[in-house]
Design a protein around this motif. Sequence first.
Motif, PDB file in Angstrom:
ATOM      1  N   GLY A   4       0.784  -1.222   0.000  1.00 35.69           N
ATOM      2  CA  GLY A   4       0.000   0.000   0.000  1.00 35.69           C
ATOM      3  C   GLY A   4       0.818   1.276   0.000  1.00 35.69           C
ATOM      4  N   TYR A  24     -10.829   2.470  -9.002  1.00 33.20           N
ATOM      5  CA  TYR A  24     -11.768   1.772  -8.119  1.00 33.20           C
ATOM      6  C   TYR A  24     -13.101   2.505  -8.125  1.00 33.20           C
ATOM      7  CZ  TYR A  24      -7.284  -0.106  -6.846  1.00 33.20           C
ATOM      8  OH  TYR A  24      -6.044  -0.678  -6.922  1.00 33.20           O
ATOM      9  N   GLU A  39      -4.036  -4.538  10.859  1.00 32.67           N
ATOM     10  CA  GLU A  39      -3.876  -3.793   9.606  1.00 32.67           C
ATOM     11  C   GLU A  39      -3.800  -2.313   9.959  1.00 32.67           C
ATOM     12  OE1 GLU A  39      -3.696  -5.203   6.313  1.00 32.67           O
ATOM     13  OE2 GLU A  39      -2.809  -3.211   6.239  1.00 32.67           O
TER      14      GLU A  39
HETATM   15  N1  UDP Z   1      -2.106  -4.898  -4.556  1.00 30.91           N
HETATM   16  C1  UDP Z   1      -2.170  -5.040  -5.916  1.00 30.91           C
HETATM   17  N2  UDP Z   1      -1.856  -6.230  -6.453  1.00 30.91           N
HETATM   18  C2  UDP Z   1      -1.500  -7.292  -5.686  1.00 30.91           C
HETATM   19  C3  UDP Z   1      -1.464  -7.162  -4.282  1.00 30.91           C
HETATM   20  C4  UDP Z   1      -1.775  -5.930  -3.755  1.00 30.91           C
HETATM   21  O1  UDP Z   1      -2.506  -4.096  -6.637  1.00 30.91           O
HETATM   22  O2  UDP Z   1      -1.240  -8.345  -6.258  1.00 30.91           O
HETATM   23  C5  UDP Z   1      -2.391  -3.574  -3.996  1.00 30.91           C
HETATM   24  C6  UDP Z   1      -3.745  -3.434  -3.358  1.00 30.91           C
HETATM   25  O3  UDP Z   1      -4.722  -3.191  -4.336  1.00 30.91           O
HETATM   26  C7  UDP Z   1      -3.498  -2.270  -2.427  1.00 30.91           C
HETATM   27  C8  UDP Z   1      -2.066  -2.461  -1.997  1.00 30.91           C
HETATM   28  O4  UDP Z   1      -1.465  -3.305  -2.956  1.00 30.91           O
HETATM   29  O5  UDP Z   1      -3.581  -1.053  -3.128  1.00 30.91           O
HETATM   30  C9  UDP Z   1      -1.965  -3.091  -0.621  1.00 30.91           C
HETATM   31  O6  UDP Z   1      -2.206  -2.107   0.315  1.00 30.91           O
HETATM   32  P1  UDP Z   1      -2.784  -2.375   1.765  1.00 30.91           P
HETATM   33  O7  UDP Z   1      -2.874  -1.078   2.432  1.00 30.91           O
HETATM   34  O8  UDP Z   1      -4.046  -3.152   1.687  1.00 30.91           O
HETATM   35  O9  UDP Z   1      -1.720  -3.327   2.480  1.00 30.91           O
HETATM   36  P2  UDP Z   1      -0.120  -3.278   2.598  1.00 30.91           P
HETATM   37  O10 UDP Z   1       0.400  -4.200   1.548  1.00 30.91           O
HETATM   38  O11 UDP Z   1       0.329  -1.894   2.435  1.00 30.91           O
HETATM   39  O12 UDP Z   1       0.176  -3.792   3.957  1.00 30.91           O
END
Ligand code: UDP
Length: 802
Positions: free
Chosen positions: A300, A530, A673
């Motif tokens: 993220g 989105y 989270e």
């Molecule tokens: N994401 C993505 N493709 C993937 C896995 C994750 O685009 O295969 C993106 C998801 O859509 C989100 C981000 O990665 O935008 C993950 O952010 P989040 O805040 O949920 O969790 P983090 O990975 O930062 O802990």
Amino acid sequence: MRLNGGYLESLQAYLKQKRQHAHRVIHRFREQDQAFLLRSELQSMFRELCAEPEGELLLNSPMQQMIDWAQEGALDNTYCYLALRTRVARWSYIRFQLDTLDVEELDVSSYLEARERLVNGAGRLENRHVLELDLGPFSREFPKLQEAHSIGRGMEFLNRRLSSQLFEDLGKGDRRLLEFLRVHQYREQQLMLNEGIDDVQGLRSALRTASDYLGTHSEDAGWETVGHQLRVLGFEPGWGRTTRAMLENIHLLLDILEAPSPGNLERFLSRVPMIFSIAIISPHGWFGQAGVLGRPDTGGQVVYILDQVRALEREMRQCIYDQGLDMEPQVVVVTRLIPDAEGTSCDQRIEAIAGTHNARILRVPFHADNGVVPQWISRFEIWPYLERFSFESEREILAELGGRPDLLIGNYSDGNLVAALISQRLKVTQCNIAHALEKTKYLYSDLYWRANDKQYHFSAQFTADLIAMNTADFIITSTYQEIAGTAEGVGQYEAHMAFTMPGLYRVVNGVDVFDPKFNIVSPGADAEVYFPASAGERRLTHLHDEINGMIFGREMAGDIRGVLQTVDKPLLFSMARMDRIKNLNGLVEWYGANTQLRALTNLLIVSGHVDPGLSGDAEERAEIQRMHRLMDEYQLDGQVRWLGRHLDKSLAGELYRVVADRRGAFVQPALFEAFGLTVIEAMSSGLPTFATLFGGPMEIIEDGVSGFHVDPNEGEHAAQQLVDFFQRCSNDPEEWERISQGGLQRVEARYTWKRYAEQLMTLSKVYGFWRYVTGLERAETQRYLEMFYALQFRPLAERIRN
Ligand code: UDP
Ligand code: LCN
């Protein structure tokens, strides 16, 4: 903090009168034979006792009050210690003598010392000669918020404070305002005021004359028409693009000089041209625009920063335009250059950011003694490289921007530390964004730091966090709970107020969450990507074949496990990095163990790799192997589709909508989270969302209205909540629609990048003004932290290199 309201006296009286009841409680704690007790353990023991014969006598007693407040407990041979969180971010400490039940209040040092003894063993000298970090004395003179509900609204507080200060100190306060308006320059160009105005009286009269003069012109006339005369009066560009705007700002300033109010001060400052260039620091991970998401550490934060840059640039351009100026704002994101880029763009020094005019990624390599470090390095291992990176980045930023940035934004512990180092040297306003503080993610990460240090190096990370939190001019967080938690649970920043890493140092006052530097500014989800499934004309229908193949394909070519046997059931969908904390294995287990849920839905997981041999990260590999074991154990191959892929944004966006088309739901089962971008992405796509109640989602979702909270530690219950939902939906098709709409409304009201950018720009200006008018250099704090950096952080970081 002292326990107030006579609580201690009432507890003491209870202990005298109802000694045997109190004794049962302490005895039960003792029976566990554990040195440390968690809040959940204390509460469940107390509940059990209340359910026993005569247990009702404990209800509503001072003992019950104590358990309601207790966040943690500890026991040695003589005492039971409790940390009481009597209100959000207000802590007191007590101890009971185990035999006599004498109770007394302790100061924070003694409480932490007791915990150290339990970890280190009693009688060790290192328990007594401990480095104690206490930042409290440095900020005694600074104004602080008083009320817990005001936490995270620091700018509002400062504006109130500043306007009353200006009002009280008439003459002095508005003189500072005048000087402040005179320092504004862009490169060599003077803005706002020139030397023609040299005192407040002169400013007032120039403002009145300018107002009369502008009143004689058309409202749409610009600086080219009125500028010559305004300059003679002492004005320079920056007051507005049109006469209308200039007049509005002139009147606003006249009002402030007459009787300042927080509202008009904020409005005026937000219009002063102060921010033309920003450097955003985010060293770790794979920072790129394609093919990087979903890898270990790359989640993220990258999405957040790229969206943030687009929104900030738009906002800066608009402000500069509205102020009647014509320069192009500049934003650089500074990250590390990774020569072994594995097909990504991470080996390119400069990369233009799509959707912006002028923003770019600037990559600077890490250096070791034998040259540039070629490979990706986990965020837990990068500490020894950061100091040198800060110098090299500073040089590159200055060259790239043609001068100092007006604002430095750090991201995550590493970026915040680098921002702290650079901003100290360049004297630029520093803003921190934590994204996620690791301390609260792992149980006893501080107390048992030694056990984890080889893998996670939290000793270096927590030290870096403390330094950066305290050097920052302002800190933005995505939610309130990130700062100060909830009535029940401790906030991420709050967890840094007092803690100990036994044998290393003790923190008695690490950060003050009542400091007005904290502001909640929540991110959004990119509205271009989105959007709801119902927005037919915008759908990326050309991706549907690919997506259907991904979900329902019969073959397992590629990194895939599982083929869905029935295709007409709603899908439960989850997508996250394969981190232990993300708990995707938890979700698979809840699903596997609940036959009703298996009958009602299929499960789609997008995460990591299916083939553990493809992963270069130990934690990811372990999670993948566990997922395989669960798939085998529960025989899930016909009901779970697991894609070991990293999806790019547009594909991910359309996938959420395809799941929504099939009346499915998104599940975010993390053990914790920090915020949870996937949660707002799913909600923005109109997909009903079930998300963890630990962390950001607790605040994002209103349970039962815009989604549902699930407790990741109560998997059976979570699975039942999902079953109930799908049953309700089949009885009443409106139910799905109700939650879908609730989610859409929630993100629209709270989580948009437009609002984010407006707030961040205003904050930067207000804190810049605050720094200027108060002459706030925090020199003493700075010196203390420099020492802490050199004597603690640097050796800890160096140890990681060796
Ligand atoms: N994401 C993505 N493709 C993937 C896995 C994750 O685009 O295969 C993106 C998801 O859509 C989100 C981000 O990665 O935008 C993950 O952010 P989040 O805040 O949920 O969790 P983090 O990975 O930062 O802990
Ligand atoms: C890091 C996390 O762990 C997520 O919870 C956030 O959503 C992300 O950063 C963006 O701030």
